[in-house]
Write an enzyme that holds these catalytic residues in place. Structure first.
Site, PDB file in Angstrom:
ATOM      1  N   GLY A 458      40.010  41.185  43.592  1.00  0.00           N
ATOM      2  CA  GLY A 458      39.754  39.868  44.151  1.00  0.00           C
ATOM      3  C   GLY A 458      40.685  38.813  43.613  1.00  0.00           C
ATOM      4  O   GLY A 458      41.295  38.971  42.550  1.00  0.00           O
ATOM      5  N   GLY A 463      41.944  32.495  39.137  1.00  0.00           N
ATOM      6  CA  GLY A 463      42.683  33.660  38.677  1.00  0.00           C
ATOM      7  C   GLY A 463      42.361  34.912  39.466  1.00  0.00           C
ATOM      8  O   GLY A 463      41.632  34.901  40.455  1.00  0.00           O
ATOM      9  N   ASP A 590      33.184  25.495  44.828  1.00  0.00           N
ATOM     10  CA  ASP A 590      33.944  26.419  45.667  1.00  0.00           C
ATOM     11  C   ASP A 590      33.020  27.473  46.274  1.00  0.00           C
ATOM     12  O   ASP A 590      33.226  28.675  46.121  1.00  0.00           O
ATOM     13  CB  ASP A 590      35.060  27.097  44.866  1.00  0.00           C
ATOM     14  CG  ASP A 590      36.115  27.731  45.779  1.00  0.00           C
ATOM     15  OD1 ASP A 590      36.121  27.414  46.981  1.00  0.00           O
ATOM     16  OD2 ASP A 590      36.922  28.534  45.280  1.00  0.00           O
TER      17      ASP A 590
END
Length: 775
Positions: A458, A463, A590
């Site tokens: 992912g 990151g 997010d």
């Protein structure tokens, strides 16, 4: 002739050697009603009463073991491998082979032991000798006005009302009483639930008309609600596809160590929902014949001191004195002045209070979620902590003196060594904490676990995520952080906050790495990946048999409406926890399908929380830069307005609309760009509220599963809730706590206003329809 003979031997072997359970069922004589003509019924007759229509349940005498001639009279699941018992007469009452169940000429049902004493409840009296004992399809054993559902043992079956009944664990240690409390030792309450019944679809119905959902809610499985011997209430669901395995789909207590009685007095329980609990003795105590006993007794106030144990709590109710404290010194001196005070818990943040532990130390456990530190009273001569402190202090002073004496020439070497020993002190400091907390990994350990960061699973704003395997074979997900602001102290603060967040629908953090420039977080591995992969399957190029490349859709299960609803509700509850129940206020910033991961049973887990900007609850924070993902950003990010938890509400609303439609919001475009048709929320609003065609916005892949009678209320709540979340003005959006209630159906949802478009535009704040750029 010889072939016939061999076949005869072959079939004779299998007929004479069935499995033990199959053989037993073949030998059992079954009947659908027990009446006076069947009387008496003795344990050695190998007879069972079965539920007449579905034949799911059986009732009768069950032998406890082959080595003992003792029986119970019970109800069990008939056609599964372990024949799980769900009820027994008299809880732990046992019967000898000479006992018998009879119906007397007057119509009374009696279970007589070898002495002739009736052990069946006296209320089991029929109107005449024509009365029958029958087992209903729901597992309820009925004789006239008597029924087993009114006398449960350790299990409730679906649609069995709790009423004034009580569950008792088979070991007799735990009770779930008619006050809806979980109790240990008949007095100490450690958990409460307003429980009414377990519905056949896996819904747990509460007294206030609210409900909880089991992980497989909606599936057609056998289920039971059981108080286990470890003191936890669980809902079990039978998975026929895995050798008739009972799978836990809901449990009352997530942290097993918070259950009273898991460990004995003076002990500290360690463990988590994934690791079995175990018990250790605190500093100043030692294990003697299975009990934690004090090493050195203390005789008075001047003969004692306190050892600080972070994340440790002793929660025994009857031996505590709770009170507000002006400060730490007042709390400490109050415990010192009381000879029966064995320690105290103290909370340093928020409202000050202290808890004095008197006479006994009961139900101790370690958990990062606890808000207090425990100060354990020990003799002043106790060396468990003082030796460690003195030794490390001596090492640091010696190193400092040696390095300083070398002068300026070796100054840089001194700094490097100091940093090295400072990191060592951090590591040793963590080892002082009880086991089970977030582990500090070295960079080399994580590099080896991830095979040199080779398996990427992912990407995120903070990151890349890699899959890895620890030496103990646990599978992990390692997020290698980038662009993380602040120094090491700030990073440690964020790690501490994340580690203390425990919720069924949040990804659990197991550890971290903070080594020079390497900053990483180690999470549990969630096998099914992100929700985005199920909602928006990616086309991939494959070669056909003739060698030509063609486009195919990635093969994944299509989520049905019940699963989508459970995912939406689980995510709402997780975000509500971040906003309203955490010690620190956390804005996710997010929320999107990529940050919603799915377990094997499609239980959702929100990831990437805790790394965005943190703020106090009473503050409104303006972020220094836009955080998040295009398509999910609230209008206030563009308008330079204060960012609050309502920004997450907007993002969740967009995700909720995508769950219903199976369409990515920023991939949605209509041909008529001069109108608002190309803006996904506006288009959905018009379809639902103006055209009254809700079916037009549903995911076409599962349209054939949509049944308006079964699914309309569920989908309608999801769509209406999404529209409220997507309001342009933040103050019009509900809180996430209310959003969860709206999805549950426990609050009324009024008709929302139409969502409006907002632009990232030119100096006038607008873009032409030929170039729409909606965040």
């Amino acid at each position: 002739m010889s072939i016939f003979y061999l076949l005869l031997l072959f079939f004779s072997f299998f007929l004479c050697n069935p499995s033990s359970s199959t053989a037993q069922q073949q030998q059992e004589q079954s009947f659908s009603a027990f009446n006076i003509s069947n009387s008496p019924w003795t344990p050695t007759q190998n007879r069972i009463l079965v539920s007449s229509n579905n034949r799911t349940f059986a009732a009768g005498f069950r032998q406890l073991s082959t080595s003992q001639q003792l029986y119970i009279f019970a109800i069990w699941y008939r056609n599964i491998t372990d024949r799980t018992i769900v009820w027994s007469l008299g809880r732990n009452s046992t019967f000898s082979p000479s006992s018998s169940l009879v119906i007397t000429p007057s119509g009374a049902l009696q279970l007589n032991d070898s002495t002739g004493k009736n052990l069946f409840p006296s209320v089991a009296v029929g109107k005449s000798n024509s009365s029958s004992l029958v087992l209903q399809d729901n597992g309820n054993l009925v004789f006239e006005n008597w029924e087993s559902f009114n006398f449960p043992t350790d299990t409730f079956l679906p649609n069995q009302l709790m009423n004034n009944n009580t569950l008792v664990s088979r070991n007799g240690k735990y009770i779930f009483n008619n006050s809806k409390d979980l109790i240990f030792n008949e007095t100490d309450v450690y958990w409460s639930i307003k429980f009414q019944s377990l519905a056949s679809d896996g819904t747990l119905v509460k007294d206030n008309s609210a409900s909880w959902m089991s992980a497989d809610q909606g599936a057609s499985h056998l289920r039971r609600f059981t108080l286990d011997d470890d003191g936890n209430l669980r809902v079990y669901s039978l998975d026929p596809s895995v050798n008739d395995t009972w799978r836990v789909v809901w449990k009352a207590v997530q942290e097993p160590c918070t259950i009273y009685g898991t460990c004995g007095p003076n002990s500290i329980c360690m463990g988590s929902e994934r690791n079995s609990p175990y018990c250790i003795c605190p500093p100043g105590f030692q294990n003697i014949t299975g009990e934690c006993k004090r090493k050195i007794p203390f005789t008075g106030p001047k003969d004692s001191k306190f050892l600080r144990l972070d994340y440790v709590n002793f929660s025994g109710g009857s031996n505590q004195t709770d009170r507000q404290a002006l400060n730490f010194t007042v709390c400490e001196s109050g415990c010192l002045a009381n000879p029966s005070c064995l320690g105290f818990g103290y909370k340093f943040t928020g409202k000050q209070y202290c808890v004095h532990q008197l006479d006994r130390l009961l139900y101790g456990y370690w958990s990062p979620a606890t808000e207090t530190a425990m100060f354990l009273r020990v003799a002043k001569t106790e060396t468990d902590e003082s030796n460690f402190t003195a030794r490390n202090l001596a090492i640091l002073i010696t190193l400092f003196v040696i390095e300083l004496s070398t002068g300026a020439l070796f100054f840089w070497a001194f700094v490097k060594k100091y940093i090295k020993y400072r990191d060592m002190a951090h590591t040793l400091g963590l080892e002082l904490l009880p086991l089970g907390g977030p582990k500090r990994f070295t960079y080399a350990e994580l590099k080896d676990a991830t095979k040199d960061f080779n398996d990427v699973i992912g990407h995120g704003g903070f990151g890349i995520v890699y899959k890895g395997v620890l030496p103990d074979q646990r599978v992990i997900a390692v997020k290698r952080l980038k662009n993380v602001g602040g120094g090491e102290a700030e990073f440690w603060a964020e790690v501490t906050i994340i580690a203390r967040m425990h919720h069924l629908n949040l990804v659990r953090m197991w550890g971290f790495c903070a080594e020079k420039s390497h900053k990483m977080l180690v999470y549990e591995y969630v096998p099914n990946g992100s929700l985005a992969k199920f909602l928006f399957p990616n086309p991939s190029l494959v070669k056909s048999e003739d060698g030509n490349e063609g486009e195919s859709v990635e093969t994944r299960p299509i989520l049905d409406w019940s699963v989508r609803y459970r995912i939406a509700l689980g995510v709402a509850r997780a975000i509500a926890y971040l906003h309203e129940e955490c010690l620190e206020w956390v804005i996710h910033c997010d929320i999107k399908p990529e940050n919603i991961l799915l377990e094997d049973d499609f239980c959702p887990k929100v990831s990437d929380f805790g790394l965005a900007k943190l703020a106090k609850k009473e503050d409104k924070v303006t972020m220094s830069r836009i955080r998040g993902t295009r398509g999910y950003l609230a209008p206030e990010w563009v308008k330079n307005e204060p960012i609050t938890a309502k920004a997450d509400v907007y993002s969740f609303g967009m995700v909720l609309l995508e769950i219903v439609s199976g369409t990515r919001n920023f991939d949605f475009r209509r041909s008529s760009l001069q109108s608002e048709d190309w803006y996904f929320p506006c288009w959905a609003f018009e379809k639902v509220y103006q055209q009254k065609r809700v079916e037009d916005i549903l995911d076409r892949r599962i349209m054939h599963y949509y049944d308006s009678r079964q699914h309309f209320d569920m989908v309608d709540r999801m769509v209406k809730t999404a529209m409220w979340c997507l309001q342009d003005r933040a103050e019009l959006r509900p809180s996430m706590g209310k959003v969860a209630k709206m999805l549950e159906g426990t609050v009324e949802i009024t008709e929302p206003g139409k969502p409006t478009i907002f632009y990232l535009g030119d100096e006038n704040g607008h873009l032409g329809p030929e170039d729409p750029k909606v965040l």
